[in-house]
Scaffold this motif. Structure first.
Motif, PDB file in Angstrom:
ATOM      1  N   ASN A 357       0.825  -1.205   0.000  1.00  0.00           N
ATOM      2  CA  ASN A 357       0.000   0.000   0.000  1.00  0.00           C
ATOM      3  C   ASN A 357       0.858   1.254   0.000  1.00  0.00           C
ATOM      4  O   ASN A 357       2.035   1.224   0.349  1.00  0.00           O
ATOM      5  CB  ASN A 357      -0.900   0.009   1.243  1.00  0.00           C
ATOM      6  CG  ASN A 357      -1.953  -1.073   1.183  1.00  0.00           C
ATOM      7  OD1 ASN A 357      -3.005  -0.890   0.583  1.00  0.00           O
ATOM      8  ND2 ASN A 357      -1.675  -2.223   1.801  1.00  0.00           N
ATOM      9  N   GLY A 358       0.207   2.353  -0.377  1.00  0.00           N
ATOM     10  CA  GLY A 358       0.874   3.642  -0.291  1.00  0.00           C
ATOM     11  C   GLY A 358       1.140   4.020   1.154  1.00  0.00           C
ATOM     12  O   GLY A 358       0.619   3.408   2.096  1.00  0.00           O
ATOM     13  N   ARG A 359       1.961   5.042   1.348  1.00  0.00           N
ATOM     14  CA  ARG A 359       2.352   5.480   2.678  1.00  0.00           C
ATOM     15  C   ARG A 359       1.182   6.138   3.423  1.00  0.00           C
ATOM     16  O   ARG A 359       0.416   6.924   2.853  1.00  0.00           O
ATOM     17  CB  ARG A 359       3.508   6.467   2.576  1.00  0.00           C
ATOM     18  CG  ARG A 359       4.826   5.813   2.162  1.00  0.00           C
ATOM     19  CD  ARG A 359       5.361   4.953   3.279  1.00  0.00           C
ATOM     20  NE  ARG A 359       6.677   4.383   2.964  1.00  0.00           N
ATOM     21  CZ  ARG A 359       7.396   3.676   3.831  1.00  0.00           C
ATOM     22  NH1 ARG A 359       6.929   3.458   5.048  1.00  0.00           N
ATOM     23  NH2 ARG A 359       8.574   3.194   3.480  1.00  0.00           N
ATOM     24  N   ALA A 360       1.085   5.827   4.722  1.00  0.00           N
ATOM     25  CA  ALA A 360      -0.047   6.297   5.515  1.00  0.00           C
ATOM     26  C   ALA A 360      -0.122   7.816   5.574  1.00  0.00           C
ATOM     27  O   ALA A 360      -1.209   8.395   5.481  1.00  0.00           O
ATOM     28  CB  ALA A 360       0.028   5.718   6.927  1.00  0.00           C
ATOM     29  N   VAL A 361       1.026   8.496   5.724  1.00  0.00           N
ATOM     30  CA  VAL A 361       0.975   9.948   5.855  1.00  0.00           C
ATOM     31  C   VAL A 361       0.516  10.596   4.556  1.00  0.00           C
ATOM     32  O   VAL A 361      -0.045  11.702   4.569  1.00  0.00           O
ATOM     33  CB  VAL A 361       2.342  10.498   6.312  1.00  0.00           C
ATOM     34  CG1 VAL A 361       3.383  10.439   5.197  1.00  0.00           C
ATOM     35  CG2 VAL A 361       2.209  11.913   6.860  1.00  0.00           C
ATOM     36  N   MET A 402       7.064   9.239   2.894  1.00  0.00           N
ATOM     37  CA  MET A 402       5.927   9.635   2.070  1.00  0.00           C
ATOM     38  C   MET A 402       5.907   8.867   0.751  1.00  0.00           C
ATOM     39  O   MET A 402       6.888   8.230   0.364  1.00  0.00           O
ATOM     40  CB  MET A 402       6.002  11.136   1.770  1.00  0.00           C
ATOM     41  CG  MET A 402       6.022  12.022   3.000  1.00  0.00           C
ATOM     42  SD  MET A 402       5.990  13.790   2.576  1.00  0.00           S
ATOM     43  CE  MET A 402       7.603  13.989   1.817  1.00  0.00           C
ATOM     44  N   ASN A 403       4.787   9.005   0.046  1.00  0.00           N
ATOM     45  CA  ASN A 403       4.695   8.495  -1.316  1.00  0.00           C
ATOM     46  C   ASN A 403       5.703   9.193  -2.229  1.00  0.00           C
ATOM     47  O   ASN A 403       6.204  10.274  -1.922  1.00  0.00           O
ATOM     48  CB  ASN A 403       3.292   8.734  -1.880  1.00  0.00           C
ATOM     49  CG  ASN A 403       2.285   7.696  -1.405  1.00  0.00           C
ATOM     50  OD1 ASN A 403       2.602   6.772  -0.661  1.00  0.00           O
ATOM     51  ND2 ASN A 403       1.046   7.858  -1.842  1.00  0.00           N
ATOM     52  N   MET A 404       5.958   8.567  -3.385  1.00  0.00           N
ATOM     53  CA  MET A 404       6.775   9.226  -4.406  1.00  0.00           C
ATOM     54  C   MET A 404       6.232  10.616  -4.707  1.00  0.00           C
ATOM     55  O   MET A 404       5.023  10.836  -4.654  1.00  0.00           O
ATOM     56  CB  MET A 404       6.705   8.435  -5.723  1.00  0.00           C
ATOM     57  CG  MET A 404       7.234   7.050  -5.702  1.00  0.00           C
ATOM     58  SD  MET A 404       6.993   6.346  -7.377  1.00  0.00           S
ATOM     59  CE  MET A 404       7.598   4.683  -7.118  1.00  0.00           C
TER      60      MET A 404
END
Length: 610
Positions: A357-361, A402-404
């Protein structure tokens, strides 16, 4: 919880609380954690070198994602030899050292158990596909072709795989199709065959338990029992050749039999080795309970995915067509699984990040500014750290990775699932669908969690040597705003420092935060997440107030006061236990009525003067 049974290391499912309930687990994705030899790929010696970092964070159990021999088409979830280590990760001796090093630090180690499928390069599958009469033919699932009215060959069913496309691939050599729920390079094992099951237990479990590992995170644990009549799935996406069919393989007719057998033949004889299962497509508590009821003697706990899947367009068609959702929906999922435990002999997990999954923040928080990033990362820490169940962290979560960046193109995405859905969108020729799929990938893709860990602000963020090309690009944030371990270690009020504090408080107040009963307040509020935790035996209470918005919010306008929510009796007072605010920001916090953007607080009732 009422009528709760527990299992310990000697006497089965009775007695003291098992260690794993209060433990903090930490998932390591080895390719991205720490590279020790400068080849751009993380490895086991790199992990060993940072075990003290994990211990100091407050970690009790390390969960190591697959490091087995593999063609790496799905980053190790396509295993070609369960008893060998992929050479870029290290050697068997390195794993032995890792086990010993964890145990020396009073930490435990669990491995990923991937036994729904193997790689198509596994010797078992090579034998199975060699001829229809091979003894291992029935270790995988083979079916003859069907033919349409025009005489064209078609797969045995119309099922769609998780990675897009059909679940069946034609084998020219034996003139039959084999089943794969994921990629065509991941043929499914046939759990109906007892010889196959015994080989799984011996080669993939006992081998590693004999070397000293403490248990397993069990991949795709509810997919081993398929419907053996193999019907077509209902047409829910007209015009598509392949249809969602999770009901054909999730929670199948013999699944509980298979898991109980695994428990009885392997896990119980090895001191009740830990088992935590990945339980997808199982959204109802009544479905989950049989897996984790202590009386059933199946699994210790499972990951249920309703909350972490928020925003996806479904598991199959259009998964990456992002679907916005209100905070109240997230809160409803959390409340369902927090109250699930009450009155049962079950246990559950707490998590908001993993390798899929993508990053929570970036998903549940706010990265629009450094201030909001820090505030929301800490608020997420406080949310996770105060929920009942066993807490699982994912590498980098503790520093707010964080996400990309949104400006990175599709060329930076490496994951086979991401590419499958993107290529499917491109093949449609629909420019709007392509754009929306790319937008969804920027939020949800598995790639985000796989970027190299950010150890410091040097080139390659300390993940690997400065002149090395890492297997995935290092996030730009590693070099700015203190978003790396080195910078945050030097700042006690950083996200990392806050996680350390939260984990200590979680253990100090374990009756409240790990084991406490959950009572939801303001369930329909779209800015504040507010709940009470109550100790079952002591009656001590905690009020958790989380502002999930970038605007100031007032509790008083919602009719909530801290003392009343805590049920403070005569001789008791409400005290602030922890806040996400830095010390310089705490002026005026004596008034609990107003919360700043992305602020979280916990209040606890104490006897006056205590």
């Amino acid at each position: 919880m009422a009528d709760q049974l527990h299992h310990d290391n000697q006497d089965g499912w009775v007695g003291k609380e098992p260690y794993w309930k209060d433990a903090v687990f930490y998932q390591v994705y080895p390719a991205s954690f720490k590279d020790s030899n400068g080849d751009g790929w993380g490895d086991i010696p790199g992990l060993i070198s940072e075990l003290d970092y994990l211990r100091d964070l407050g970690v009790d159990v390390v969960w190591l994602s697959p490091m087995f021999e593999s063609p790496q088409k799905d980053m190790g979830y396509d295993i070609s030899d369960y008893q060998a280590v992929y050479d870029r990760y290290g050697t068997l001796a390195d794993v032995d050292t890792l086990i010993a090093s964890c145990h020396d630090r009073n930490m435990k180690l669990i491995l990923d158990l991937v036994v729904n499928h193997t790689s198509d390069e596994h010797p078992w599958f090579k034998e199975s596909r060699s001829s229809k009469t091979n003894p291992k033919r029935d270790w995988y699932i083979w079916k003859p072709a069907r033919y349409d009215p025009d005489g064209n060959r078609i797969p045995p069913t119309n099922w769609r795989s998780y990675f897009a496309g059909p679940t069946w691939t034609w084998d020219d050599n034996t003139q039959e199709y084999y089943l794969h729920l994921y990629g065509s390079f991941q043929p499914d094992l046939n759990w109906e065959n007892p010889s196959c099951r015994e080989a799984i237990y011996q080669d993939t479990m006992r081998f590693w338990l004999d070397r000293g590992v403490d248990g397993f995170r069990i991949d795709t644990v509810n997919k081993y029992s398929k419907r053996t009549d193999f019907p077509d799935a209902p047409i829910t996406f007209p015009g598509q050749p392949n249809q969602p069919a999770a009901e054909m393989w999730c929670n199948g007719p013999r699944i509980h039999e298979f898991i109980r057998e695994m428990q009885e033949k392997v896990l119980t004889p090895y001191n009740h080795a830990l088992s935590v299962g990945e339980l997808s497509n199982t959204p109802l508590p009544s479905q989950v309970l049989p897996y984790v009821s202590a009386a059933n003697r199946e699994l210790d706990m499972v990951f249920e995915f309703s909350m972490i899947r928020l925003g996806t367009g479904g598991a199959f068609h259009g998964k990456y067509l992002y679907q916005p959702y209100p905070l109240s929906e997230l809160k409803a999922h959390v409340a369902t699984w927090q109250t699930f435990l009450e009155g049962t002999d079950a246990w559950h997990t707490v998590f908001c990040e993993n390798h899929d999954n993508g990053r929570a923040v970036s998903r549940f928080g706010d990265t629009s500014s450094h201030k909001n990033w820090e505030g929301s990362a800490k608020t997420i820490a406080l949310w996770q750290g105060t929920l009942t169940g066993t807490l699982f962290l994912y590498q980098g979560q503790e520093i707010g990775m964080m996400n990309m960046p949104r400006g990175w193109g599709i060329e930076e995405y490496k994951d086979c699932e991401s590419m499958g859905f993107y290529e499917e969108a491109v093949a449609s020729g629909d420019q709007d669908r392509i754009a929306k799929t790319m937008d969804g990938l920027r939020i949800l893709a598995r790639d985000h969690s796989r970027l190299p860990f950010q150890w410091d602000g040097s080139a390659n963020a300390g993940f690997t040597g400065e002149n090395v090309v890492p297997w995935m690009r290092v996030h730009d944030s590693a070099f700015e705003d203190g978003l790396n371990v080195k910078a945050q270690k030097e700042d006690e009020e950083s996200v990392l420092g806050f996680y350390k504090t939260v984990l200590k408080l979680r253990k100090e107040y374990g009756e409240l935060f790990v084991h406490g009963a959950f009572r939801h307040l303001l369930p329909e509020d779209e800015a504040l997440f507010v709940y009470v935790k109550e100790g079952v035996e002591s009656g001590r209470r905690a009020l958790v107030v989380l502002n999930f918005s970038a605007e100031e919010q007032a509790l008083s306008s919602r009719g909530v006061t801290v003392a009343r929510a805590l049920g403070c009796e005569e001789g008791e007072e409400a005290r602030l236990l922890i806040t996400t605010l830095r010390e310089r920001e705490r002026l005026g916090i004596e008034s609990p009525e107003r919360l700043r953007p992305w602020e979280g607080r916990v209040y606890v009732n104490f006897a006056e003067g205590a």
